[in-house]
Scaffold this motif. Structure first.
Motif, PDB file in Angstrom:
ATOM      1  N   LEU A  26       0.924  -1.278  -0.001  1.00 49.03           N
ATOM      2  CA  LEU A  26      -0.051   0.103   0.100  1.00 49.03           C
ATOM      3  C   LEU A  26       0.806   1.343   0.159  1.00 49.03           C
ATOM      4  CD1 LEU A  26      -1.170   0.753   3.496  1.00 49.03           C
ATOM      5  CD2 LEU A  26      -0.151  -1.518   3.079  1.00 49.03           C
ATOM      6  N   SER A  27       0.312   2.343  -0.611  1.00 53.19           N
ATOM      7  CA  SER A  27       0.856   3.708  -0.397  1.00 53.19           C
ATOM      8  C   SER A  27       0.119   4.436   0.594  1.00 53.19           C
ATOM      9  CB  SER A  27       0.974   4.221  -1.847  1.00 53.19           C
ATOM     10  OG  SER A  27       1.713   3.678  -2.468  1.00 53.19           O
ATOM     11  N   ILE A  28       0.697   5.192   1.423  1.00 57.68           N
ATOM     12  CA  ILE A  28      -0.128   6.067   2.524  1.00 57.68           C
ATOM     13  C   ILE A  28       0.369   7.488   2.124  1.00 57.68           C
ATOM     14  CG2 ILE A  28      -0.633   6.512   4.967  1.00 57.68           C
ATOM     15  CD1 ILE A  28       0.425   3.587   5.536  1.00 57.68           C
ATOM     16  N   LEU A  29      -0.682   8.292   1.821  1.00 68.43           N
ATOM     17  CA  LEU A  29      -0.705   9.688   1.654  1.00 68.43           C
ATOM     18  C   LEU A  29      -0.027  10.499   2.845  1.00 68.43           C
ATOM     19  CD1 LEU A  29      -3.730  10.418  -0.743  1.00 68.43           C
ATOM     20  CD2 LEU A  29      -1.220   9.974  -1.517  1.00 68.43           C
ATOM     21  N   LYS A  30       0.305  11.581   2.806  1.00 70.87           N
ATOM     22  CA  LYS A  30       0.740  12.490   3.607  1.00 70.87           C
ATOM     23  C   LYS A  30      -0.129  12.553   4.925  1.00 70.87           C
ATOM     24  CE  LYS A  30       3.386  16.831   4.772  1.00 70.87           C
ATOM     25  NZ  LYS A  30       4.235  15.853   5.640  1.00 70.87           N
ATOM     26  N   ASN A  31      -1.498  12.711   4.506  1.00 73.53           N
ATOM     27  CA  ASN A  31      -2.634  12.666   5.453  1.00 73.53           C
ATOM     28  C   ASN A  31      -2.961  11.270   6.250  1.00 73.53           C
ATOM     29  OD1 ASN A  31      -3.883  11.652   3.474  1.00 73.53           O
ATOM     30  ND2 ASN A  31      -5.458  13.087   3.088  1.00 73.53           N
ATOM     31  N   GLY A  32      -2.309  10.454   5.716  1.00 78.27           N
ATOM     32  CA  GLY A  32      -2.723   9.078   6.445  1.00 78.27           C
ATOM     33  C   GLY A  32      -3.782   8.073   5.440  1.00 78.27           C
ATOM     34  N   ILE A  64       2.178  11.726   7.864  1.00 76.23           N
ATOM     35  CA  ILE A  64       3.448  11.642   7.727  1.00 76.23           C
ATOM     36  C   ILE A  64       4.102  13.000   8.323  1.00 76.23           C
ATOM     37  CG2 ILE A  64       5.334  11.461   6.025  1.00 76.23           C
ATOM     38  CD1 ILE A  64       3.420   9.727   4.189  1.00 76.23           C
ATOM     39  N   PRO A  65       5.085  12.886   9.380  1.00 75.32           N
ATOM     40  CA  PRO A  65       5.518  14.104   9.587  1.00 75.32           C
ATOM     41  C   PRO A  65       6.435  14.879   8.616  1.00 75.32           C
ATOM     42  CG  PRO A  65       6.413  12.065  10.975  1.00 75.32           C
ATOM     43  CD  PRO A  65       5.620  11.616   9.968  1.00 75.32           C
ATOM     44  N   ASP A  66       6.276  16.287   8.951  1.00 73.40           N
ATOM     45  CA  ASP A  66       7.044  17.108   7.869  1.00 73.40           C
ATOM     46  C   ASP A  66       8.310  16.842   7.830  1.00 73.40           C
ATOM     47  OD1 ASP A  66       4.518  18.359   6.964  1.00 73.40           O
ATOM     48  OD2 ASP A  66       4.676  19.748   8.528  1.00 73.40           O
ATOM     49  N   SER A  67       8.968  16.422   8.773  1.00 74.58           N
ATOM     50  CA  SER A  67      10.368  16.112   8.960  1.00 74.58           C
ATOM     51  C   SER A  67      10.864  14.786   8.068  1.00 74.58           C
ATOM     52  CB  SER A  67      10.722  15.903  10.564  1.00 74.58           C
ATOM     53  OG  SER A  67      10.061  14.766  11.010  1.00 74.58           O
ATOM     54  N   ASN A  69      10.090  14.768   4.765  1.00 73.11           N
ATOM     55  CA  ASN A  69       9.898  15.532   3.813  1.00 73.11           C
ATOM     56  C   ASN A  69       9.533  14.462   2.655  1.00 73.11           C
ATOM     57  OD1 ASN A  69      11.060  18.005   4.389  1.00 73.11           O
ATOM     58  ND2 ASN A  69      12.925  16.766   4.499  1.00 73.11           N
ATOM     59  N   LYS A  70       8.509  13.812   2.830  1.00 70.97           N
ATOM     60  CA  LYS A  70       7.600  12.816   1.887  1.00 70.97           C
ATOM     61  C   LYS A  70       6.222  13.079   1.862  1.00 70.97           C
ATOM     62  CE  LYS A  70      10.611   8.912   2.631  1.00 70.97           C
ATOM     63  NZ  LYS A  70      10.931   8.096   1.388  1.00 70.97           N
ATOM     64  N   ASP A  71       5.772  12.969   0.630  1.00 64.64           N
ATOM     65  CA  ASP A  71       4.305  12.988   0.295  1.00 64.64           C
ATOM     66  C   ASP A  71       3.436  11.769   0.489  1.00 64.64           C
ATOM     67  OD1 ASP A  71       4.443  15.809  -0.351  1.00 64.64           O
ATOM     68  OD2 ASP A  71       5.047  15.282  -2.449  1.00 64.64           O
ATOM     69  N   SER A  72       4.133  10.833   0.405  1.00 66.21           N
ATOM     70  CA  SER A  72       3.646   9.288   0.569  1.00 66.21           C
ATOM     71  C   SER A  72       4.719   8.419   1.040  1.00 66.21           C
ATOM     72  CB  SER A  72       2.955   8.958  -0.657  1.00 66.21           C
ATOM     73  OG  SER A  72       3.871   8.639  -1.640  1.00 66.21           O
ATOM     74  N   ILE A  73       4.366   7.405   1.648  1.00 67.25           N
ATOM     75  CA  ILE A  73       5.199   6.279   1.909  1.00 67.25           C
ATOM     76  C   ILE A  73       4.567   4.885   1.608  1.00 67.25           C
ATOM     77  CG2 ILE A  73       6.024   4.748   4.158  1.00 67.25           C
ATOM     78  CD1 ILE A  73       5.601   7.383   5.834  1.00 67.25           C
ATOM     79  N   ASP A  74       5.492   4.307   0.845  1.00 70.67           N
ATOM     80  CA  ASP A  74       4.934   2.770   0.360  1.00 70.67           C
ATOM     81  C   ASP A  74       5.268   1.570   1.465  1.00 70.67           C
ATOM     82  OD1 ASP A  74       4.225   3.905  -2.030  1.00 70.67           O
ATOM     83  OD2 ASP A  74       6.401   3.623  -3.043  1.00 70.67           O
ATOM     84  N   LEU A  75       4.444   0.735   1.735  1.00 73.21           N
ATOM     85  CA  LEU A  75       4.659  -0.282   2.538  1.00 73.21           C
ATOM     86  C   LEU A  75       4.316  -1.454   2.028  1.00 73.21           C
ATOM     87  CD1 LEU A  75       2.933   1.385   5.639  1.00 73.21           C
ATOM     88  CD2 LEU A  75       5.264   1.301   5.236  1.00 73.21           C
ATOM     89  N   THR A  76       5.047  -2.646   2.642  1.00 69.90           N
ATOM     90  CA  THR A  76       4.566  -4.386   2.379  1.00 69.90           C
ATOM     91  C   THR A  76       4.560  -4.716   3.719  1.00 69.90           C
ATOM     92  OG1 THR A  76       6.071  -4.131   0.311  1.00 69.90           O
ATOM     93  CG2 THR A  76       5.396  -6.087   1.298  1.00 69.90           C
ATOM     94  N   ILE A  77       3.262  -5.140   4.046  1.00 68.86           N
ATOM     95  CA  ILE A  77       2.752  -5.764   5.231  1.00 68.86           C
ATOM     96  C   ILE A  77       2.282  -6.989   5.198  1.00 68.86           C
ATOM     97  CG2 ILE A  77       1.460  -5.255   7.133  1.00 68.86           C
ATOM     98  CD1 ILE A  77       0.989  -2.634   6.247  1.00 68.86           C
ATOM     99  N   PRO A  78       3.186  -8.255   5.813  1.00 72.99           N
ATOM    100  CA  PRO A  78       2.424  -9.670   5.860  1.00 72.99           C
ATOM    101  C   PRO A  78       1.608  -9.565   6.705  1.00 72.99           C
ATOM    102  CG  PRO A  78       4.540  -9.218   6.974  1.00 72.99           C
ATOM    103  CD  PRO A  78       4.425  -7.952   6.410  1.00 72.99           C
TER     104      PRO A  78
END
Length: 85
Positions: A26-32, A64-67, A69-78
């Motif tokens: 999944l990809s999570i946007l800055k706002n969660g 995602i915290p401003d510190s 410096n990302k607009d999204s995070i990609d995760l792989t979760i088992p």
């Protein structure tokens, strides 16, 4: 980050089948909010559907915290399931 979920799912068989653990990508946007979601199949539609559902009911995730410096995070979760007879 690894999220783990356990569910009791009854199977009609006396022996438990060998299954692959479904993996949520999944990809999570800055706002969660979850933007993209795919689940690598376990071979069992009910487990794959449940893996999607538990990820979606977990949304929104923390922002995602401003510190970072990302607009999204990609995760792989088992997703681990506990199967009972």
């Amino acid at each position: 980050s690894i999220a783990e979920a356990s569910f009791n799912i009854s199977l009609s068989s006396h022996r438990l089948p060998i299954i692959e653990i479904p993996t949520g990508k999944l990809s999570i946007l800055k706002n969660g909010i979850v933007e993209k979601l795919s689940v690598d199949s376990s071979g069992y539609r009910i487990l794959d559907r449940e893996a999607r559902r538990i990820i979606m009911i977990s949304s929104p995730f923390p922002e995602i915290p401003d510190s970072m410096n990302k607009d999204s995070i990609d995760l792989t979760i088992p997703i681990n399931f506990k199967l009972n007879n």
